[in-house]
Design an enzyme around this catalytic site. Structure first.
Site, PDB file in Angstrom:
ATOM      1  N   TYR A  65       0.844  -1.194   0.000  1.00 11.76           N
ATOM      2  CA  TYR A  65       0.000   0.000   0.000  1.00 11.76           C
ATOM      3  C   TYR A  65       0.877   1.241   0.000  1.00 11.76           C
ATOM      4  O   TYR A  65       1.896   1.305   0.707  1.00 11.76           O
ATOM      5  CB  TYR A  65      -0.897  -0.008   1.243  1.00 11.76           C
ATOM      6  CG  TYR A  65      -1.747   1.221   1.420  1.00 11.76           C
ATOM      7  CD1 TYR A  65      -2.739   1.547   0.495  1.00 11.76           C
ATOM      8  CD2 TYR A  65      -1.580   2.059   2.520  1.00 11.76           C
ATOM      9  CE1 TYR A  65      -3.530   2.671   0.649  1.00 11.76           C
ATOM     10  CE2 TYR A  65      -2.373   3.182   2.694  1.00 11.76           C
ATOM     11  CZ  TYR A  65      -3.342   3.485   1.765  1.00 11.76           C
ATOM     12  OH  TYR A  65      -4.122   4.601   1.921  1.00 11.76           O
ATOM     13  N   ASP A  77       0.100  16.005   5.062  1.00  6.70           N
ATOM     14  CA  ASP A  77      -0.863  15.349   4.175  1.00  6.70           C
ATOM     15  C   ASP A  77      -2.092  16.243   4.010  1.00  6.70           C
ATOM     16  O   ASP A  77      -3.115  16.045   4.660  1.00  6.70           O
ATOM     17  CB  ASP A  77      -1.247  13.996   4.772  1.00  6.70           C
ATOM     18  CG  ASP A  77      -2.241  13.230   3.916  1.00  6.70           C
ATOM     19  OD1 ASP A  77      -2.289  13.477   2.697  1.00  6.70           O
ATOM     20  OD2 ASP A  77      -2.973  12.382   4.463  1.00  6.70           O
ATOM     21  N   ASP A  96      -3.157   5.316  -2.520  1.00 10.21           N
ATOM     22  CA  ASP A  96      -4.014   6.372  -1.992  1.00 10.21           C
ATOM     23  C   ASP A  96      -4.047   7.509  -3.012  1.00 10.21           C
ATOM     24  O   ASP A  96      -3.041   8.169  -3.263  1.00 10.21           O
ATOM     25  CB  ASP A  96      -3.423   6.845  -0.665  1.00 10.21           C
ATOM     26  CG  ASP A  96      -4.218   7.953  -0.005  1.00 10.21           C
ATOM     27  OD1 ASP A  96      -5.190   8.441  -0.610  1.00 10.21           O
ATOM     28  OD2 ASP A  96      -3.843   8.350   1.119  1.00 10.21           O
ATOM     29  N   ASP A 130      -6.055  10.175  -2.730  1.00 12.47           N
ATOM     30  CA  ASP A 130      -6.650  11.347  -2.081  1.00 12.47           C
ATOM     31  C   ASP A 130      -8.037  11.630  -2.664  1.00 12.47           C
ATOM     32  O   ASP A 130      -8.866  10.741  -2.742  1.00 12.47           O
ATOM     33  CB  ASP A 130      -5.725  12.557  -2.196  1.00 12.47           C
ATOM     34  CG  ASP A 130      -4.532  12.470  -1.258  1.00 12.47           C
ATOM     35  OD1 ASP A 130      -4.551  11.621  -0.351  1.00 12.47           O
ATOM     36  OD2 ASP A 130      -3.572  13.237  -1.426  1.00 12.47           O
ATOM     37  N   ARG A 148     -13.503   5.602  -0.671  1.00 15.08           N
ATOM     38  CA  ARG A 148     -13.383   5.837   0.767  1.00 15.08           C
ATOM     39  C   ARG A 148     -14.379   6.913   1.190  1.00 15.08           C
ATOM     40  O   ARG A 148     -14.532   7.929   0.518  1.00 15.08           O
ATOM     41  CB  ARG A 148     -11.952   6.299   1.088  1.00 15.08           C
ATOM     42  CG  ARG A 148     -11.781   6.829   2.505  1.00 15.08           C
ATOM     43  CD  ARG A 148     -10.359   7.225   2.777  1.00 15.08           C
ATOM     44  NE  ARG A 148     -10.263   8.420   3.587  1.00 15.08           N
ATOM     45  CZ  ARG A 148      -9.134   8.987   3.980  1.00 15.08           C
ATOM     46  NH1 ARG A 148      -7.969   8.466   3.612  1.00 15.08           N
ATOM     47  NH2 ARG A 148      -9.140  10.084   4.716  1.00 15.08           N
ATOM     48  N   ASN A 172      -8.730   0.085   8.079  1.00 14.76           N
ATOM     49  CA  ASN A 172      -7.487   0.842   8.217  1.00 14.76           C
ATOM     50  C   ASN A 172      -6.992   0.763   9.658  1.00 14.76           C
ATOM     51  O   ASN A 172      -7.727   1.093  10.587  1.00 14.76           O
ATOM     52  CB  ASN A 172      -7.747   2.309   7.820  1.00 14.76           C
ATOM     53  CG  ASN A 172      -6.521   3.187   7.974  1.00 14.76           C
ATOM     54  OD1 ASN A 172      -5.400   2.704   8.041  1.00 14.76           O
ATOM     55  ND2 ASN A 172      -6.741   4.490   8.026  1.00 14.76           N
TER      56      ASN A 172
END
Length: 306
Positions: A51, A65, A92, A94, A162, A215
């Site tokens: 990941y 982030d 990821d 975003d 997500r 997660n």
């Protein structure tokens, strides 16, 4: 050596590799690997997928982030991890780095860079880590449009949506969004920052038949659960997004403190990866052998004529 030798490159498309891993019995364990070395170490430990966390990528660059890195910067990390390990990589993405067309561009770039799967989230910029306060959410229909756009742009990429809605809209809001995103084309759902075993179980109960990702991020809102515990709750994937970066950062901080204090690393050399261990992990002998074989093929068998 999947970076150099074509014979070592998996013949199957990364997205299809990822799907096959999910089709097997049991939960898919996916550790965060913030660079190529971490990916090699995860593979050596027996993991079959890795990941790339946005939080880990940005932190490794020395910035927070907040959605301020670019698509091109992320593709550099994707290529690095894929080339080093050959593992299928979940990335990821975003918020997709913009609106509908930007999301489609992101999908194409990430897939071309070697990503096997991505997840996009329903926050608004500037986005935050999912375990922080005061996240701003996109309208669910706007997020669904992004999911539909990603679905149109992908060829083999596994698509995870997500939702960060649990913190502000409760479980009802998160479930409603999840169902909308699945209708729009998401393969799986990632409910972020659930705060109890009861919430994890209830979310899974209310979206039956949909693969779910859990997660495990240290120092966040969610309690610690093991992979097998998440499997019992109804989850098909689990990530540890920033764990490798946190361990590496702490070790580096200890090193620099020791160098300042002692004027050298002689007191902690026993904690270091040795030269032999490093060369074995990165496959230096295989590269050397390959280089020697290439040189050998161009040595003339007889002297050229005058």
């Amino acid at each position: 050596m999947p970076y150099i030798l074509a014979s070592d490159i998996p013949s199957e498309l990364p997205g299809l590799q990822f799907r096959k891993l999910l089709e097997r019995k049991g939960i898919l364990e996916i550790p965060g690997t913030h660079n190529g070395m971490a990916a090699l170490q995860a593979k050596a430990a027996g993991f079959e997928a890795s990941y790339l966390s946005g939080a880990a990528m940005t932190a490794s660059m020395g910035i927070p982030d907040l959605g301020i890195i670019t698509v091109d910067e992320v593709t550099f990390f994707i290529r690095q991890v894929v080339r080093a390990s050959g593992l299928p990589v979940l990335v990821d993405a975003d918020t997709g780095y913009g609106e509908v067309l930007n999301v489609m561009h992101t999908v194409r770039c990430f897939e071309d860079a070697g990503a096997a799967a991505i997840h996009i989230e329903d926050q608004l910029l500037p986005k935050k880590c999912g375990h922080l306060n005061d996240k701003k959410l996109a309208d669910p229909r706007d997020m669904a449009a992004k999911v539909a756009a990603a679905n149109k742009a992908r060829r083999h990429l596994y698509l995870i949506a997500r939702t960060d809605a649990a913190a502000s809209e409760g479980l009802d809001g998160a479930v409603a969004r999840a169902k909308l995103y699945v209708e729009a084309g998401a393969d799986a759902i990632f409910p972020e920052a659930l705060t109890s075993a009861e919430m994890f179980c209830e979310f899974a109960r209310r979206v039956p038949g949909v693969p779910l990702l859990a997660n495990v991020t240290e120092f966040g809102r969610s309690p610690f659960f093991t992979a097998s515990e998440f499997e019992e709750m109804g989850y098909r994937m689990v990530i540890w997004p920033v764990s490798s970066l946190r361990m590496a950062n702490r070790a580096q901080a200890d090193l620099f403190a020791t160098l300042r204090r002692d004027g050298g690393a002689h007191k902690i050399v026993g904690k270091m990866q040795t030269r032999a261990e490093l060369y074995d992990l990165i496959g230096l002998p295989r590269y050397e052998a390959l280089d020697a074989s290439i040189v050998q093929t161009i040595v003339p068998t007889r002297a050229p004529s005058e």
